[in-house]
Design a protein around this motif. Sequence first.
Motif, short mmCIF file in Angstrom:
data_model
loop_
_atom_site.label_atom_id
_atom_site.label_comp_id
_atom_site.label_asym_id
_atom_site.label_seq_id
_atom_site.Cartn_x
_atom_site.Cartn_y
_atom_site.Cartn_z
N ALA A 161 1.07 -1.10 -0.03
CA ALA A 161 -0.37 0.44 -0.06
C ALA A 161 1.14 1.59 0.01
CB ALA A 161 -0.57 0.22 0.98
N ASP A 162 2.30 1.61 0.36
CA ASP A 162 2.53 2.99 0.49
C ASP A 162 3.38 2.25 -0.38
OD1 ASP A 162 1.66 3.01 3.19
OD2 ASP A 162 2.53 1.50 3.72
N CYS A 163 4.87 1.37 -1.94
CA CYS A 163 5.38 1.23 -2.11
C CYS A 163 5.42 1.06 -3.13
CB CYS A 163 6.01 0.24 -1.52
SG CYS A 163 6.78 0.02 0.07
N PRO A 164 5.27 1.77 -4.08
CA PRO A 164 5.15 1.97 -5.92
C PRO A 164 6.41 1.12 -6.38
CG PRO A 164 5.78 4.41 -5.23
CD PRO A 164 4.98 3.32 -3.67
N ALA A 191 -0.91 -10.09 -2.99
CA ALA A 191 -1.50 -8.58 -2.55
C ALA A 191 -2.33 -7.83 -3.19
CB ALA A 191 -1.55 -7.42 -1.05
N ARG A 192 -2.79 -7.49 -3.78
CA ARG A 192 -3.73 -6.13 -4.67
C ARG A 192 -2.87 -4.76 -5.12
NH1 ARG A 192 -8.37 -5.22 -8.16
NH2 ARG A 192 -8.53 -2.74 -8.95
N PRO A 193 -1.95 -4.85 -5.47
CA PRO A 193 -1.11 -3.81 -5.76
C PRO A 193 -1.48 -2.17 -5.82
CG PRO A 193 -0.71 -5.16 -7.89
CD PRO A 193 -1.84 -5.92 -7.10
N ARG A 194 -1.62 -0.59 -5.76
CA ARG A 194 -1.39 -0.06 -6.03
C ARG A 194 -1.60 0.19 -7.37
NH1 ARG A 194 1.27 4.24 -2.55
NH2 ARG A 194 1.96 5.57 -4.89
N ASP A 195 -2.75 1.00 -7.72
CA ASP A 195 -2.67 1.09 -8.82
C ASP A 195 -1.74 2.23 -9.69
OD1 ASP A 195 -5.47 0.21 -8.99
OD2 ASP A 195 -6.49 2.55 -8.92
N ASP A 196 -0.54 2.48 -8.92
CA ASP A 196 0.56 2.92 -9.89
C ASP A 196 1.90 2.14 -9.69
OD1 ASP A 196 0.98 3.44 -7.27
OD2 ASP A 196 1.45 5.90 -7.96
N GLY A 249 0.48 3.15 -20.27
CA GLY A 249 -1.18 2.66 -20.09
C GLY A 249 -1.49 3.75 -18.48
N ARG A 250 -1.87 2.98 -18.27
CA ARG A 250 -3.06 3.66 -16.46
C ARG A 250 -2.70 1.64 -16.37
NH1 ARG A 250 -5.22 7.91 -15.92
NH2 ARG A 250 -6.35 9.04 -17.44
N GLY A 251 -2.92 1.98 -15.10
CA GLY A 251 -2.41 0.83 -14.13
C GLY A 251 -1.29 0.66 -13.84
N PRO A 252 -1.27 -0.80 -12.95
CA PRO A 252 -0.20 -1.28 -12.58
C PRO A 252 0.59 -1.66 -13.78
CG PRO A 252 -1.94 -2.55 -11.90
CD PRO A 252 -2.54 -1.50 -12.19
N VAL A 253 2.46 -1.77 -13.25
CA VAL A 253 2.96 -2.59 -14.28
C VAL A 253 3.60 -3.44 -14.19
CG1 VAL A 253 4.91 -2.41 -15.94
CG2 VAL A 253 3.75 -0.44 -15.76
N LEU A 254 3.72 -4.95 -14.61
CA LEU A 254 4.77 -6.38 -14.48
C LEU A 254 5.48 -6.89 -15.18
CD1 LEU A 254 5.27 -8.26 -12.59
CD2 LEU A 254 2.78 -9.60 -13.26
N PHE A 255 6.78 -6.35 -14.56
CA PHE A 255 7.79 -6.47 -15.17
C PHE A 255 8.24 -7.96 -14.63
CE2 PHE A 255 12.53 -6.59 -15.52
CZ PHE A 255 12.33 -6.97 -17.63
#
Length: 305
Positions: free
Chosen positions: A185-188, A203-208, A276-282
Amino acid sequence: MQNLLDAAMTAARLPYPALAEEIRRLLADASVQVPERLVQPLAGGGSLFVMPACDSRIAIAKLITFTPANAGSGRAAIQGDVAVFDVATGARIGLLDGPTVTARRTAAVSLLAAQHLAPSAAGPLLVVGAGAQGRAHVEAFAQGLGVREVAIASRSAASAQALSAHARTLGLAARVVEDPHAALADCPLVVTCTPANAVVLRARPRDDAFIAAVGAFTPAMVELDAGMCRDMAQRGRVVVDTRDAQHEAGDLIQAGLDVSSFPTLGEVLRDAAPAGRGPVLFKSCGWAGWDLAAARLAVRQGEAG
């Protein structure tokens, strides 16, 4: 270039921002050739990796062992060397420390991806896994992104405390967290670099959020929960390091995702498409091309010195 480089000398030739830039250049170099790596299973659960690559000037062969059972024993999980050859003469022109190259080039690939893909690149950074890769990623993100705050989670409290202490020597505000899910929740910025023998984030990550998952490099290995991977693919973007991820990215394969549908880092850099919008998984699985980039930089640094 001095012919034989130990761990410290190898590291000195591979500063993270310069290595990330060399990786970017390598991805645009049409002369680069990288055959599929050979992974030979060993008795006791270890593996022998044989990883060749070349461009128009140099050829390399990385020969390393990966021994997960060494964790906590005082012995390194990765051991071996990277041999560097001159293409024109065939002469060996260098021998680099394999574990150092592996740690630094992996972190530099994550850094390059974060530089181009992370919605919020300043941090704080959450690192799950406090071994050699955890240390390398803390250093790389501090040097290349200017991250000033890091949270560290590990199954080994001693390892987490040691990495936290190292981060503070770099001028970072560092803390150990027992629950990495709460820290999301605290770490983008997030890096998972564990032995990948169990899910460590669900857990669900932040949108950013930008998550670099580097631990799993076989279909049987996993760090991220399947539902989490599917959620990030739906809400945001998934990028893989190379096309080899189609048969290596355990996190994505076990989530039932079509890995072939995701762009590679090289494709993203070439297309320069807007984020784009939303989280990124690399998802990073490793590639001998990254070792070739490290060798190219080490050779050039040696010639300049």
